[in-house]
Design an enzyme around this catalytic site. Structure first.
Site, short mmCIF file in Angstrom:
data_model
loop_
_atom_site.label_atom_id
_atom_site.label_comp_id
_atom_site.label_asym_id
_atom_site.label_seq_id
_atom_site.Cartn_x
_atom_site.Cartn_y
_atom_site.Cartn_z
N ASP A 46 1.02 -1.25 -0.19
CA ASP A 46 -0.01 -0.18 0.08
C ASP A 46 0.88 1.22 -0.02
O ASP A 46 0.55 2.27 -0.57
CB ASP A 46 -0.79 0.03 1.34
CG ASP A 46 -2.32 0.84 0.83
OD1 ASP A 46 -2.50 1.41 -0.09
OD2 ASP A 46 -2.95 0.64 1.96
N HIS A 81 -7.84 -0.23 9.16
CA HIS A 81 -6.60 0.34 8.06
C HIS A 81 -6.90 1.73 7.70
O HIS A 81 -7.68 2.16 6.92
CB HIS A 81 -6.85 -0.33 6.81
CG HIS A 81 -6.24 -0.33 5.78
ND1 HIS A 81 -5.15 -1.18 5.40
CD2 HIS A 81 -6.42 0.73 4.59
CE1 HIS A 81 -4.53 -0.68 4.26
NE2 HIS A 81 -5.22 0.24 3.84
N HIS A 94 -5.93 5.37 6.81
CA HIS A 94 -4.81 6.46 6.04
C HIS A 94 -5.08 7.63 6.62
O HIS A 94 -6.09 8.08 7.45
CB HIS A 94 -5.52 6.66 4.48
CG HIS A 94 -4.99 5.46 3.79
ND1 HIS A 94 -4.13 5.46 2.71
CD2 HIS A 94 -5.44 4.13 3.59
CE1 HIS A 94 -3.92 4.21 2.13
NE2 HIS A 94 -4.86 3.46 2.86
N CYS A 109 -3.63 5.07 -2.44
CA CYS A 109 -4.09 4.39 -3.54
C CYS A 109 -4.38 5.06 -4.68
O CYS A 109 -5.11 6.40 -4.77
CB CYS A 109 -5.54 3.86 -3.19
SG CYS A 109 -6.39 2.75 -4.15
N ASN A 152 -0.43 6.22 4.13
CA ASN A 152 -0.92 5.34 5.18
C ASN A 152 -0.49 5.70 6.73
O ASN A 152 0.47 6.60 6.39
CB ASN A 152 -0.35 4.02 5.09
CG ASN A 152 -1.13 3.41 3.97
OD1 ASN A 152 -1.60 2.12 4.10
ND2 ASN A 152 -0.83 3.42 2.82
#
Ligand code: HMG
Ligand code: MG
Length: 282
Positions: free
Chosen positions: A14, A205, A207, A238, A247
């Site tokens: 990622d 998860h 960001h 992304c 992230n």
């Protein structure tokens, strides 16, 4: 004894997938090797998606072939369909992940199909993985906000998360893909998801685009979530989510968790060295 919280390292996948510079496989391998010494149980190292869609990840097999595998570390890869799964198996990924969305707009932009179609595509991947005793993780993107559709209804996140769990995913990672969530929207989303999926099957998860990821992790800890995804050096974003810049940085999460009294089992000196390496790759 301090309670354990697991950090799943996302940097090589990622983190790097969105970098404009095409990063040579040797640099990716060096980063994974540095991360392998930090103490992670899981590191996401590749994605076997269309190389036309994400050229940065085209060398996943080379990366998996080049790393020095450490016992006890699971090297993970994203697999959007059976073709990706077969490539991941040929490259000897230890486990795979399928990735869906809670919003239709992002599903279309990211994987070129509706949410319902994506679930149909994922089912044979899970079936093939189960036959080979390979674990499958599931992601749900845009759990609070979508760059195309706006705010995401929490019930939709719960529905997709449950569908992935029922399909056979051992854990569902809930992605605040564009980092727009705050403790209020994250809490509302998690309360809906927890009605369908137990906390010990969930991961956060988040960001950090909006600078709230650490607060969102703290809110999630309060609701029982004990696994979080993060990327060293705050790498990433992304390619199909405009504005999804970093992230949350693994070293920042590890520091916040230590302050809160949780144990991560990570070697913080080695983590900092890997974070320096990651920052220099940009
Ligand atoms: P499509 O064009 O609809 O697929 O793409 P298709 O089946 O029609 O195939 C088109 C072409 O792609 C064909 O090649 C296939 O062979 C090839 P052609 O005949 O044109 O030469 N192809 C593949 N090649 C290699 N590996 C494969 C593969 N599949 C098809 N696995 C597809 C559908 C899903 C493939 C495409 O949309 C895609 O690759 N999307 C990936 C997007 C992506 O990687 N996004 C980033 C990861 S998700 C993320 O970051 C979010 C996350 O972090 C959580 C969060 O933050 O929310 C996980
Ligand atoms: Mg992500």
């Amino acid at each position: 004894m301090a309670e354990y919280v697991e950090l799943v390292e996302m940097g090589p996948r990622d983190g790097l997938q969105n970098e404009a510079r095409l990063i040579p496989a040797e640099e990716k391998i060096a980063l994974v090797d540095a991360l392998s010494s930090v103490g992670f149980a899981r590191i996401e190292v590749a994605s076997f998606v269309s190389p036309k869609w994400v050229p940065q990840m085209a060398d996943g097999a080379e990366v998996l072939a080049g790393i020095t595998r450490k016992d006890g570390v699971s090297y993970m890869a994203l697999t959007p369909n059976l073709k990706g799964f077969e490539r991941a198996m040929a490259a000897k990924a230890d486990e795979v992940a399928i990735f869906g969305s809670a919003s239709e707009g992002f599903s279309r932009a990211n994987i070129n199909c509706s949410i319902a179609e994506s679930l149909e595509r994922f089912a044979p991947v899970v079936e093939a993985a189960q036959k080979q005793r390979v674990k499958v993780r599931g992601y749900v993107s845009c759990v609070t906000d979508c760059p195309y559709d706006g705010p995401t209804p929490p019930e939709k996140v719960a529905e997709v998360a449950k569908a992935l769990m029922d399909m056979g995913c051992y854990e569902i990672s809930l992605g605040d893909t564009i980092g727009k969530g705050d403790p209020g929207t994250i809490t509302a989303m998690l309360e809906a998801v927890l009605a369908e999926v137990p906390a010990d099957r969930l991961a956060g998860h988040y960001h950090d685009t909006g600078g709230r990821a650490l607060d969102n992790i703290e809110a999630s800890l309060g609701l029982g979530v004990r696994v979080f995804d993060a990327a060293v050096g705050g790498l990433g974003g992304c390619p199909y989510a405009p504005g999804a810049k970093g992230n949350v940085a693994t070293e920042a999460v590890a520091a916040r968790l230590a302050e809160l009294g949780y144990a991560t089992g990570l070697d913080l000196r080695r983590l900092e060295a890997a974070a320096r390496m990651a920052r220099n790759m940009r």
